[in-house]
Design a protein around this motif. Structure first.
Motif, short mmCIF file in Angstrom:
data_model
loop_
_atom_site.label_atom_id
_atom_site.label_comp_id
_atom_site.label_asym_id
_atom_site.label_seq_id
_atom_site.Cartn_x
_atom_site.Cartn_y
_atom_site.Cartn_z
N LEU A 212 45.97 -62.58 -39.78
CA LEU A 212 47.35 -62.11 -39.63
C LEU A 212 48.09 -63.00 -38.62
O LEU A 212 49.26 -63.35 -38.84
N GLU A 213 47.40 -63.34 -37.57
CA GLU A 213 47.98 -64.22 -36.56
C GLU A 213 48.47 -65.52 -37.22
O GLU A 213 49.59 -65.98 -36.99
N ALA A 214 47.61 -66.09 -38.05
CA ALA A 214 47.95 -67.35 -38.73
C ALA A 214 49.09 -67.15 -39.72
O ALA A 214 49.98 -68.01 -39.84
N LEU A 215 49.10 -66.02 -40.41
CA LEU A 215 50.17 -65.76 -41.39
C LEU A 215 51.53 -65.70 -40.71
O LEU A 215 52.53 -66.19 -41.23
N LEU A 216 51.55 -65.11 -39.51
CA LEU A 216 52.82 -64.97 -38.80
C LEU A 216 53.32 -66.30 -38.25
O LEU A 216 54.46 -66.40 -37.79
N LYS A 217 52.46 -67.31 -38.29
CA LYS A 217 52.89 -68.64 -37.82
C LYS A 217 53.42 -69.50 -38.97
O LYS A 217 53.83 -70.65 -38.75
N LEU A 218 53.43 -68.95 -40.18
CA LEU A 218 54.00 -69.72 -41.31
C LEU A 218 55.46 -70.07 -40.99
O LEU A 218 56.18 -69.26 -40.41
N PRO A 219 55.88 -71.28 -41.39
CA PRO A 219 57.24 -71.71 -41.05
C PRO A 219 58.33 -70.80 -41.63
O PRO A 219 59.43 -70.72 -41.08
N ILE A 221 58.39 -67.63 -41.58
CA ILE A 221 58.56 -66.42 -40.77
C ILE A 221 59.55 -66.67 -39.64
O ILE A 221 59.35 -67.56 -38.81
N HIS A 222 60.59 -65.85 -39.62
CA HIS A 222 61.67 -66.05 -38.65
C HIS A 222 61.46 -65.18 -37.40
O HIS A 222 61.70 -65.61 -36.29
N ALA A 223 61.05 -63.94 -37.60
CA ALA A 223 60.88 -63.03 -36.47
C ALA A 223 59.79 -62.02 -36.80
O ALA A 223 59.70 -61.56 -37.94
N VAL A 224 58.97 -61.68 -35.81
CA VAL A 224 57.89 -60.71 -36.00
C VAL A 224 58.38 -59.35 -35.51
O VAL A 224 58.93 -59.24 -34.42
N TYR A 225 58.19 -58.35 -36.33
CA TYR A 225 58.66 -57.01 -35.99
C TYR A 225 57.52 -56.15 -35.44
O TYR A 225 57.69 -55.42 -34.47
N ALA A 229 46.05 -54.88 -35.96
CA ALA A 229 44.77 -55.43 -36.39
C ALA A 229 44.68 -55.53 -37.92
O ALA A 229 43.92 -56.34 -38.45
N HIS A 230 45.47 -54.69 -38.64
CA HIS A 230 45.35 -54.66 -40.10
C HIS A 230 46.66 -54.91 -40.81
O HIS A 230 46.69 -55.03 -42.03
N ARG A 231 47.74 -54.90 -40.06
CA ARG A 231 49.06 -54.96 -40.69
C ARG A 231 50.03 -55.73 -39.81
O ARG A 231 49.91 -55.70 -38.59
N ALA A 232 50.98 -56.39 -40.43
CA ALA A 232 52.04 -57.04 -39.67
C ALA A 232 53.33 -56.98 -40.47
O ALA A 232 53.29 -57.00 -41.71
N GLN A 233 54.44 -56.85 -39.76
CA GLN A 233 55.75 -56.84 -40.40
C GLN A 233 56.60 -57.93 -39.78
O GLN A 233 56.59 -58.10 -38.56
N ALA A 234 57.34 -58.65 -40.61
CA ALA A 234 58.14 -59.76 -40.10
C ALA A 234 59.39 -59.92 -40.95
O ALA A 234 59.55 -59.23 -41.96
N PHE A 235 60.27 -60.83 -40.54
CA PHE A 235 61.49 -61.10 -41.30
C PHE A 235 61.60 -62.58 -41.60
O PHE A 235 61.23 -63.42 -40.78
#
Length: 576
Positions: A212-219, A221-225, A229-235
DNA sequence: GCCGTTTTCGGCCCGACTGTTTTCAGTCG
């Protein structure tokens, strides 16, 4: 169609019920009734005419809500909603619509800081006044401000065509991320809902947190909400919300069922599990502590005594009952489609030449493509017939050159005038191989007038297909009102077709109406309304909408082989 | 407010994440 209007008012009533602190189960009942109304294929007025008992026969509608519906139909408002609104500022409904603010927080903001709409919310956040409230840390304040900004920039819902494009691009990036064993786009996009609120990705991984950490670093992804440990929400930068859900690989199927939803469908599945002494969650079907199904969707449904239900049907709109009774439809599939029955070339307002359209259609494996240039744009004034004949010669030449792979149909789309007459010379209409008729102006007529207009057009002997029936356009135009039941029935009786239009900003008719169309037994025609060759793949969207309408291949015109389609056209003309 | 081969009364899907909660409320999907 009051169904949507009443549903909207019931949802607001539910929010207001939460806000004033009345029973949350009452609010839930209102929301459930709203959902039921939105999926009904019959106008609620028609049911109400049969009496209050008919209303109460609808699941989730009892004595109290039936009364409210009757009151709405008589007065145009829900009295209970009006009463609550007199006690509560109107703007709290939009405050509660901000993600992360529910009824309790909205009430707190109002009672302590006088927040009564989005503007006063923004002010309370910027001034720091909101920091003093329990549950509103500086971190959450920043998040809310960013959300207000994003909401301002983006429309709340994105048409499926655009969302699918973004979702599939992002999916390719997700699949490349370290630790991702398998990934799929789920949620309303997988159900092919006409518009979507966010993109939901299920990711199978042995190492959820670093992945998940790596997924949120995808270019992208503008902002993490939110991140756990199992879920992430972003914009994304345009405000589109993205949810990532990590699941152990051996729980993949249960994860798919959970994340695909819909919520209403999932709740019904969980209740069904309960009734059988089981429990369903995102990890599987459980008997006590033992997981009895989780690896595939088929296994999860089987453990609940059901065949696997296709995602476009998962709306709690009768699919569970159908599955239980073995009546699930054998849905239309993309590979059944032999051609596209609405497209435009540069002979009218299209971007590409006939040959470019033909080449793309060939690449899609089509047997045929109807070139439905707008009749009134084929040449000027008296030049109509000349241009039409010239176009025909070019079509004939291309059909010769390509050996009919694909075969181009010399077709027309003709405007239905306000009085129901057609805006094209009779000679042209009768010479065309296929004629679509559609409304392009004088929208928003009273229901009966629009009904007469469409019925008259349908009666014209040259008309084969009623195009984009409601004319709705995302963000631009509401659906036209008409007595669709009568129109579909007339189309069926005349042996004519009504279009399911997959152009991304049209998606017309909307799901419940598309389902009423399929139920009517009239022929259905699928068209992308392409104005450029690059639009032709939008057939995926038309098929998705047809699937949500429970369409099987039998009454879909586009499943006919070329000769059968030409025979269908010839037969109908002989009947006239 | 709805609903019933467990029930006409007493239930109502289930779990993740956030915040400040030392055991849980609010919100979301």
């Amino acid at each position: 169609m009051s169904n949507e209007a009443i549903a909207q008012q019931l949802r607001e009533l539910a929010d207001l019920t939460d806000y004033v602190g009345d029973s949350p189960f009452k609010a839930r009942a209102y929301r459930q009734a709203a959902h039921t109304l939105e999926t009904l294929t019959t106008p609620i007025e028609a049911i109400a005419e049969q009496g209050v008992d008919a209303l109460q026969a609808i699941p989730g509608i009892g004595e109290a809500i039936a009364e409210k519906i009757v009151a709405y139909l008589q007065t145009g408002v829900l009295p209970k909603r009006e009463q609550l609104l007199s006690q509560v500022p109107h703007g709290v409904l939009e405050v509660m619509a901000v993600p992360g603010i529910g009824a309790k927080t909205a009430k707190l903001l109002h009672d302590r800081l006088g927040v009564r709409d989005l503007e006063s919310l923004r002010h309370a956040l910027l001034s720091g006044a909101a920091d003093q409230l329990p549950g509103l840390s500086p971190h959450k304040r920043e998040r809310l401000l960013r959300l207000l900004e994003l909401q301002h920039k983006s429309q709340r819902r994105t048409p499926l065509g655009f969302a699918l494009q973004r979702g599939q691009d992002l999916l390719r990036a997700v699949q490349q991320v370290q630790g991702v064993q398998q990934a799929q786009l789920c949620g309303s996009a997988r159900r092919m809902q006409e518009d979507i609120g966010d993109l939901d990705f299920l990711v199978a991984t042995e190492l959820p947190e670093p992945t998940l950490e790596a997924l949120l670093k995808l270019p992208e992804i503008h902002a993490v909400y939110a991140q756990g440990a199992h879920r992430a929400q972003a914009f994304l930068s345009d405000g589109l919300q993205v949810d990532f859900r990590a699941t152990p690989p051996n729980h993949w199927g249960a994860g798919l069922v959970y994340l695909t939803g819909s919520k209403a469908h999932t709740i019904r599945l969980r209740q069904r599990a309960q009734q059988r002494g089981l429990k369903l969650n995102e990890y599987g079907v459980w008997r006590g502590d033992v997981c009895i199904a989780s690896e595939s969707e088929e296994a999860v449904y089987a453990a609940l005594g059901l065949p696997c239900i296709p995602p476009p049907l998962r709306e709690d709109a009768g699919e569970l009952e159908a599955a239980e009774q073995g009546r699930l439809p054998q849905l239309l599939q993309p590979q059944h489609v032999r051609g596209d029955l609405q497209s435009h070339s540069n002979w009218s307002d299209g971007f590409n030449t006939l040959e470019e359209m033909a080449q793309t259609a060939a690449a899609l494996g089509y047997d045929y493509l109807a070139i439905t240039d707008h009749a009134h744009l084929l040449g000027e004034g008296g030049e109509w017939m000349t241009a039409f004949e010239q176009r025909r010669r070019e079509i004939d030449a291309l059909n010769e050159q390509y050996g009919g792979r694909p075969y181009l149909l010399d077709a027309l789309e003709v405007n239905i005038r306000a009085d129901g007459s057609l805006d094209a010379p009779e000679a042209m209409l009768h010479r065309a191989q296929l004629v679509l008729a559609g409304v392009h102006d004088a929208h928003g007529m009273p229901r009966e007038q629009m009904t007469q207009r469409l019925l008259r057009a349908l009666e014209h002997p040259a008309v084969d297909i009623l195009a984009h029936p409601t004319c709705r356009r995302y963000g631009k135009r509401l659906a036209n009102d008409a007595d669709w039941e009568r129109i579909f029935e007339r189309a069926r009786a005349l042996g004519k077709a009504v279009e399911i239009n997959g152009y991304p900003t049209r998606m017309d008719p909307p799901t419940p109406l598309a389902r009423a169309l399929v139920e009517s037994g009239a022929w259905v025609s699928l068209g992308t309304d392409s104005h450029a060759a690059r639009d032709l793949p939008a057939m995926t969207l038309a098929v998705g909408l047809a699937q949500r309408a429970w369409a099987t291949p039998e009454r879909v015109l586009n499943t006919l082989a070329r000769d059968a389609l030409l025979q269908w056209l010839a037969d109908r003309r002989q009947q006239v």
